[in-house]
Design a protein around this motif. Structure first.
Motif, PDB file in Angstrom:
ATOM      1  N   LEU A  37     -10.145 -12.112   0.922  1.00  0.00           N
ATOM      2  CA  LEU A  37      -9.137 -11.234   0.327  1.00  0.00           C
ATOM      3  C   LEU A  37      -8.056 -12.091  -0.318  1.00  0.00           C
ATOM      4  O   LEU A  37      -7.631 -13.094   0.251  1.00  0.00           O
ATOM      5  N   LYS A  38      -7.650 -11.680  -1.502  1.00  0.00           N
ATOM      6  CA  LYS A  38      -6.590 -12.405  -2.203  1.00  0.00           C
ATOM      7  C   LYS A  38      -5.236 -11.924  -1.694  1.00  0.00           C
ATOM      8  O   LYS A  38      -5.008 -10.723  -1.559  1.00  0.00           O
ATOM      9  N   ASP A  78      -1.630 -10.658  -1.712  1.00  0.00           N
ATOM     10  CA  ASP A  78      -0.796  -9.899  -2.640  1.00  0.00           C
ATOM     11  C   ASP A  78       0.423  -9.408  -1.867  1.00  0.00           C
ATOM     12  O   ASP A  78       0.317  -8.530  -1.018  1.00  0.00           O
ATOM     13  N   TYR A 103     -13.377 -12.615  -3.982  1.00  0.00           N
ATOM     14  CA  TYR A 103     -12.486 -11.750  -3.217  1.00  0.00           C
ATOM     15  C   TYR A 103     -12.958 -10.309  -3.293  1.00  0.00           C
ATOM     16  O   TYR A 103     -13.413  -9.850  -4.331  1.00  0.00           O
ATOM     17  N   ARG A 104     -12.822  -9.612  -2.181  1.00  0.00           N
ATOM     18  CA  ARG A 104     -13.132  -8.185  -2.210  1.00  0.00           C
ATOM     19  C   ARG A 104     -11.912  -7.417  -2.716  1.00  0.00           C
ATOM     20  O   ARG A 104     -10.783  -7.866  -2.580  1.00  0.00           O
ATOM     21  N   LYS A 105     -12.157  -6.250  -3.298  1.00  0.00           N
ATOM     22  CA  LYS A 105     -11.069  -5.418  -3.824  1.00  0.00           C
ATOM     23  C   LYS A 105     -10.309  -4.806  -2.649  1.00  0.00           C
ATOM     24  O   LYS A 105     -10.915  -4.341  -1.682  1.00  0.00           O
ATOM     25  N   TYR A 106      -8.989  -4.794  -2.754  1.00  0.00           N
ATOM     26  CA  TYR A 106      -8.175  -4.265  -1.654  1.00  0.00           C
ATOM     27  C   TYR A 106      -8.300  -2.748  -1.590  1.00  0.00           C
ATOM     28  O   TYR A 106      -8.216  -2.057  -2.604  1.00  0.00           O
ATOM     29  N   SER A 107      -8.497  -2.231  -0.384  1.00  0.00           N
ATOM     30  CA  SER A 107      -8.587  -0.784  -0.179  1.00  0.00           C
ATOM     31  C   SER A 107      -7.263  -0.271   0.384  1.00  0.00           C
ATOM     32  O   SER A 107      -6.824  -0.701   1.450  1.00  0.00           O
TER      33      SER A 107
END
Length: 196
Positions: free
Chosen positions: A82-83, A85, A6-10
């Motif tokens: 993307l995870k 949330d 997963y990419r980090k959320y921006s």
């Protein structure tokens, strides 16, 4: 689903959109409340009404922005990039509110220090910070003076702060709901269907 890729959320885009919404609502409040200034005490009701309209406008802008962001995020979530949330809306609103709360807290703290010390220098700085707070949060002004009428010039600064936090809570709730509704693809107002 590949749990490790997963990419980090921006939060850059949501914060930017929410701050722009705040600016737009403040400008609307300033423009619509201008006629109430000339009415004196008789314009208090109109000031509260224009303030409430500006707050609802802010909530509408925030809801729309967060819903659109969530709908786009859903594509990345479904693609495994993307995870999910469900707190992104709330986190975004809290991060975007940092300038609002900082300006307000400084203005209230300086006003309190001035009322206790009566120092002219602190009074001048307090006036400037209060003016900055008033401009940035003008959509709440009419409602604030309804609940804390003498807030700018009295020791009721704690009541002012409590009222301000209570007034900004709907914004946090709206962003939380909007993001989760956007993830589900549910709208408050259904889209028009073209019957061709």
């Amino acid at each position: 689903m590949n749990s490790g890729n997963y990419r980090k959320y921006s939060y850059k885009t949501p914060i930017k959109k929410l701050i722009l919404a705040q600016f737009g609502a403040a400008m609307l409040a300033i423009m619509t409340s201008m006629p109430t200034v000339t009415l004196g005490d008789g314009g208090r009701t109109l000031e509260v009404v224009t303030s409430a309209i500006a707050v609802f406008f802010l909530l509408y802008l925030q809801y729309t922005a967060m819903w659109d962001i969530a709908a786009k995020d859903r594509i990345s979530i479904d693609g495994g990039r993307l995870k999910e949330d469900k707190l992104v809306g709330l986190k975004s609103a809290l991060l975007a509110s940092i300038p609002t709360y900082v300006i307000t807290f400084i203005a209230i703290a300086l006003r309190g220090i001035f009322l206790l010390s009566k120092a002219d220098a602190i009074g001048s700085v307090s006036t400037i910070t209060y003016a900055a707070d008033l401009l940035w949060n003008y959509m709440y002004h009419g409602v604030l003076v309804l609940f804390v009428p003498s807030s700018p010039n009295s020791p009721l600064f704690l009541a002012y702060l409590a009222t301000f936090i209570a007034l900004t809570a709907p914004s946090l709730i709206t962003c939380y709901i909007a993001y989760n509704q956007g993830l589900k693809g549910k709208r408050i107002l259904p889209e028009k269907k073209n019957n061709r």
